[in-house]
Motif scaffolding. Structure first.
Motif, PDB file in Angstrom:
ATOM      1  N   GLY A 202       0.705  -1.110  -0.147  1.00 37.43           N
ATOM      2  CA  GLY A 202      -0.212   0.038   0.029  1.00 37.43           C
ATOM      3  C   GLY A 202       0.738   1.252  -0.060  1.00 37.43           C
ATOM      4  N   LEU A 203       2.021   1.080  -0.523  1.00 38.91           N
ATOM      5  CA  LEU A 203       2.954   2.356  -0.586  1.00 38.91           C
ATOM      6  C   LEU A 203       2.300   3.571  -1.228  1.00 38.91           C
ATOM      7  CD1 LEU A 203       6.066   3.342  -0.072  1.00 38.91           C
ATOM      8  CD2 LEU A 203       6.261   2.568  -2.589  1.00 38.91           C
TER       9      LEU A 203
ATOM     10  N   MET B  94       2.196  11.915 -11.280  1.00 41.81           N
ATOM     11  CA  MET B  94       2.193  10.505 -10.890  1.00 41.81           C
ATOM     12  C   MET B  94       0.333  10.291 -10.504  1.00 41.81           C
ATOM     13  SD  MET B  94       3.151   9.640  -7.209  1.00 41.81           S
ATOM     14  CE  MET B  94       2.763  10.938  -5.637  1.00 41.81           C
ATOM     15  N   GLU B  95       0.101   9.119 -11.039  1.00 42.21           N
ATOM     16  CA  GLU B  95      -1.138   8.726 -10.318  1.00 42.21           C
ATOM     17  C   GLU B  95      -0.657   7.567  -9.291  1.00 42.21           C
ATOM     18  OE1 GLU B  95      -5.156   7.999  -9.958  1.00 42.21           O
ATOM     19  OE2 GLU B  95      -4.383   9.275 -11.166  1.00 42.21           O
ATOM     20  N   PRO B  96      -1.154   8.145  -7.828  1.00 45.14           N
ATOM     21  CA  PRO B  96      -0.752   7.208  -6.831  1.00 45.14           C
ATOM     22  C   PRO B  96      -1.343   5.725  -7.145  1.00 45.14           C
ATOM     23  CG  PRO B  96      -1.521   9.149  -6.097  1.00 45.14           C
ATOM     24  CD  PRO B  96      -1.659   9.180  -7.616  1.00 45.14           C
ATOM     25  N   GLY B  97      -0.466   4.765  -7.106  1.00 46.63           N
ATOM     26  CA  GLY B  97      -0.750   3.372  -7.062  1.00 46.63           C
ATOM     27  C   GLY B  97      -0.785   2.923  -8.563  1.00 46.63           C
ATOM     28  N   GLY B  98      -0.572   3.820  -9.609  1.00 46.43           N
ATOM     29  CA  GLY B  98      -0.616   3.632 -10.949  1.00 46.43           C
ATOM     30  C   GLY B  98       0.434   3.711 -11.895  1.00 46.43           C
ATOM     31  N   TYR B  99       1.151   5.145 -11.770  1.00 51.00           N
ATOM     32  CA  TYR B  99       2.188   5.119 -12.443  1.00 51.00           C
ATOM     33  C   TYR B  99       2.945   6.647 -12.283  1.00 51.00           C
ATOM     34  CZ  TYR B  99      -0.986   8.204 -14.823  1.00 51.00           C
ATOM     35  OH  TYR B  99      -2.153   9.379 -15.286  1.00 51.00           O
TER      36      TYR B  99
ATOM     37  N   GLY C  51      15.062   4.253  -3.088  1.00 49.49           N
ATOM     38  CA  GLY C  51      15.323   3.747  -4.399  1.00 49.49           C
ATOM     39  C   GLY C  51      14.315   2.544  -4.598  1.00 49.49           C
ATOM     40  N   PHE C  52      13.867   2.380  -5.811  1.00 51.58           N
ATOM     41  CA  PHE C  52      12.878   1.491  -6.141  1.00 51.58           C
ATOM     42  C   PHE C  52      13.008   0.966  -7.430  1.00 51.58           C
ATOM     43  CE2 PHE C  52      10.756   5.419  -7.112  1.00 51.58           C
ATOM     44  CZ  PHE C  52      10.781   5.427  -8.300  1.00 51.58           C
ATOM     45  N   GLN C  53      12.475  -0.238  -7.787  1.00 52.13           N
ATOM     46  CA  GLN C  53      12.674  -0.861  -9.332  1.00 52.13           C
ATOM     47  C   GLN C  53      11.199  -0.344  -9.856  1.00 52.13           C
ATOM     48  OE1 GLN C  53      13.597  -4.836  -8.893  1.00 52.13           O
ATOM     49  NE2 GLN C  53      15.606  -4.502  -8.012  1.00 52.13           N
ATOM     50  N   SER C  54      11.402  -0.118 -11.183  1.00 51.26           N
ATOM     51  CA  SER C  54      10.327   0.144 -12.044  1.00 51.26           C
ATOM     52  C   SER C  54      10.340  -0.367 -13.397  1.00 51.26           C
ATOM     53  CB  SER C  54      10.026   1.692 -12.051  1.00 51.26           C
ATOM     54  OG  SER C  54       9.016   2.055 -12.746  1.00 51.26           O
ATOM     55  N   GLU C  55       9.738  -0.034 -14.391  1.00 49.98           N
ATOM     56  CA  GLU C  55       9.911  -0.486 -15.609  1.00 49.98           C
ATOM     57  C   GLU C  55       9.101   0.607 -16.707  1.00 49.98           C
ATOM     58  OE1 GLU C  55       7.059  -3.952 -16.947  1.00 49.98           O
ATOM     59  OE2 GLU C  55       8.580  -4.425 -15.541  1.00 49.98           O
ATOM     60  N   VAL C  56       9.293   0.627 -17.915  1.00 49.74           N
ATOM     61  CA  VAL C  56       8.832   1.532 -18.777  1.00 49.74           C
ATOM     62  C   VAL C  56       7.623   1.081 -19.078  1.00 49.74           C
ATOM     63  CG1 VAL C  56       9.269   2.623 -20.928  1.00 49.74           C
ATOM     64  CG2 VAL C  56      11.112   2.468 -19.663  1.00 49.74           C
ATOM     65  N   SER C  57       6.649   2.135 -19.078  1.00 51.84           N
ATOM     66  CA  SER C  57       5.078   1.681 -19.467  1.00 51.84           C
ATOM     67  C   SER C  57       4.736   2.305 -20.791  1.00 51.84           C
ATOM     68  CB  SER C  57       4.099   2.152 -18.441  1.00 51.84           C
ATOM     69  OG  SER C  57       2.789   1.834 -18.837  1.00 51.84           O
ATOM     70  N   SER C  58       5.294   3.501 -21.019  1.00 56.40           N
ATOM     71  CA  SER C  58       4.888   4.324 -22.209  1.00 56.40           C
ATOM     72  C   SER C  58       5.861   5.390 -22.191  1.00 56.40           C
ATOM     73  CB  SER C  58       3.454   4.762 -22.359  1.00 56.40           C
ATOM     74  OG  SER C  58       3.189   5.371 -23.664  1.00 56.40           O
TER      75      SER C  58
ATOM     76  N   PRO D 289       5.954   1.917  -8.018  1.00 54.01           N
ATOM     77  CA  PRO D 289       6.891   0.633  -7.475  1.00 54.01           C
ATOM     78  C   PRO D 289       6.048  -0.086  -6.368  1.00 54.01           C
ATOM     79  CG  PRO D 289       7.237   2.842  -6.558  1.00 54.01           C
ATOM     80  CD  PRO D 289       6.562   3.247  -7.474  1.00 54.01           C
ATOM     81  N   SER D 290       6.305  -1.142  -6.026  1.00 55.25           N
ATOM     82  CA  SER D 290       5.573  -2.012  -5.050  1.00 55.25           C
ATOM     83  C   SER D 290       6.342  -1.893  -3.739  1.00 55.25           C
ATOM     84  CB  SER D 290       5.358  -3.299  -5.672  1.00 55.25           C
ATOM     85  OG  SER D 290       6.579  -4.225  -5.733  1.00 55.25           O
ATOM     86  N   ALA D 291       7.714  -1.415  -3.740  1.00 59.24           N
ATOM     87  CA  ALA D 291       8.290  -1.438  -2.543  1.00 59.24           C
ATOM     88  C   ALA D 291       9.651  -0.265  -2.883  1.00 59.24           C
ATOM     89  CB  ALA D 291       9.238  -2.960  -2.143  1.00 59.24           C
ATOM     90  N   VAL D 292       9.993   0.389  -1.637  1.00 61.36           N
ATOM     91  CA  VAL D 292      10.793   1.481  -1.775  1.00 61.36           C
ATOM     92  C   VAL D 292      12.017   1.289  -0.673  1.00 61.36           C
ATOM     93  CG1 VAL D 292      11.303   3.746  -1.355  1.00 61.36           C
ATOM     94  CG2 VAL D 292       9.323   3.183  -2.532  1.00 61.36           C
ATOM     95  N   GLU D 293      13.256   1.210  -1.089  1.00 61.52           N
ATOM     96  CA  GLU D 293      14.133   1.141   0.033  1.00 61.52           C
ATOM     97  C   GLU D 293      14.862   2.761   0.360  1.00 61.52           C
ATOM     98  OE1 GLU D 293      17.491  -1.169  -1.831  1.00 61.52           O
ATOM     99  OE2 GLU D 293      16.452  -2.980  -1.314  1.00 61.52           O
ATOM    100  N   VAL D 294      14.770   2.921   1.779  1.00 63.89           N
ATOM    101  CA  VAL D 294      15.024   4.204   2.304  1.00 63.89           C
ATOM    102  C   VAL D 294      16.552   3.888   2.994  1.00 63.89           C
ATOM    103  CG1 VAL D 294      14.118   6.027   3.993  1.00 63.89           C
ATOM    104  CG2 VAL D 294      12.492   4.434   2.693  1.00 63.89           C
TER     105      VAL D 294
END
Length: 225
Positions: A13-14, A42-47, A80-87, A102-107
């Protein structure tokens, strides 16, 4: 300990708290050197939407599914977090990329002062009302406050928003009301957390926090030898 880098991983629920214009570094899997980027929406939870430099070769890395690591600094912490290109969007002198949320963030907490874990009952007053919970860690410059999200839904708070914390500190009589600024927000389905920095402390409150943090830190360091 002073100067020690502490890493905390946030999940579930980040909700990122980012200011428009935040500078970021994006390391695409297909590129050796990180790319400088600027957060634009951004769209929280989306992109997330980032603006990238329009240099030659950038299009080679903007394809759907290309993975990346995104890092940025906010209020003294590195995230820091992992992501990927959507568009993506190419215009003259404008390159925008839409990244997955992101589904997880390192602080990475880069504080040069002592900070200790605690479990102090406290209340935080926001424009939406009072939230009862606990302070989970404490330092002379700020604290981390947690409460049950399913009982008291968190209002929309942005980095820099002002809130008030009411807490009983060891060595002091009565409740202390401390004005704070929101540093970061992590919202979960059951528990939410606020990273807070103290805006202004009286000399008495500051000294009480320093003494408490130092005593706990010294005790823990002694028993870890």
């Amino acid at each position: 300990m002073p100067g020690k880098e502490v890493i905390r991983r946030e999940t579930k629920g980040l909700r990122l708290t980012l200011e428009l214009g935040t500078k970021m570094l994006v390391s695409f899997r297909s590129q050796e050197e990180p790319v400088k980027a600027v957060f634009v929406g951004m769209e929280p939870g989306g992109y997330l939407i980032l603006r990238l430099p329009s240099g030659a070769g950038m299009s080679d890395h903007l394809y759907e599914g290309n993975k990346a690591v995104v890092k940025y600094v906010s209020f003294g912490n590195v995230y820091g977090f992992q992501s990927e290109v959507s568009s993506y969007l190419f215009k003259r002198n404008l390159v925008l990329v839409i990244m997955t949320y992101p589904s997880a963030v390192e602080v990475y907490e880069l504080r040069g002062e002592r900070r200790v874990e605690v479990h102090l009952p406290a209340e935080v007053k926001t424009p939406a009302g009072t939230h009862r919970g606990f302070i989970l860690d404490l330092s002379p410059s700020g604290c981390r406050f947690a409460f049950r999200e399913d009982e008291q839904p968190l209002p929309d708070l942005e980095a820099g928003a002002e809130v008030s914390v009411s807490v009983r500190l060891l060595g002091m009589q009565g409740q202390q009301n401390i004005i704070c600024r929101v540093r970061n927000v992590f919202q979960g389905s059951i528990k939410s957390e606020l990273g807070l920095s103290f805006k202004k402390l009286s000399d008495e409150v500051l000294e009480a926090i320093k003494v408490y943090v130092d005593e706990v830190s010294d005790f823990l360091e002694l028993h870890s030898l």
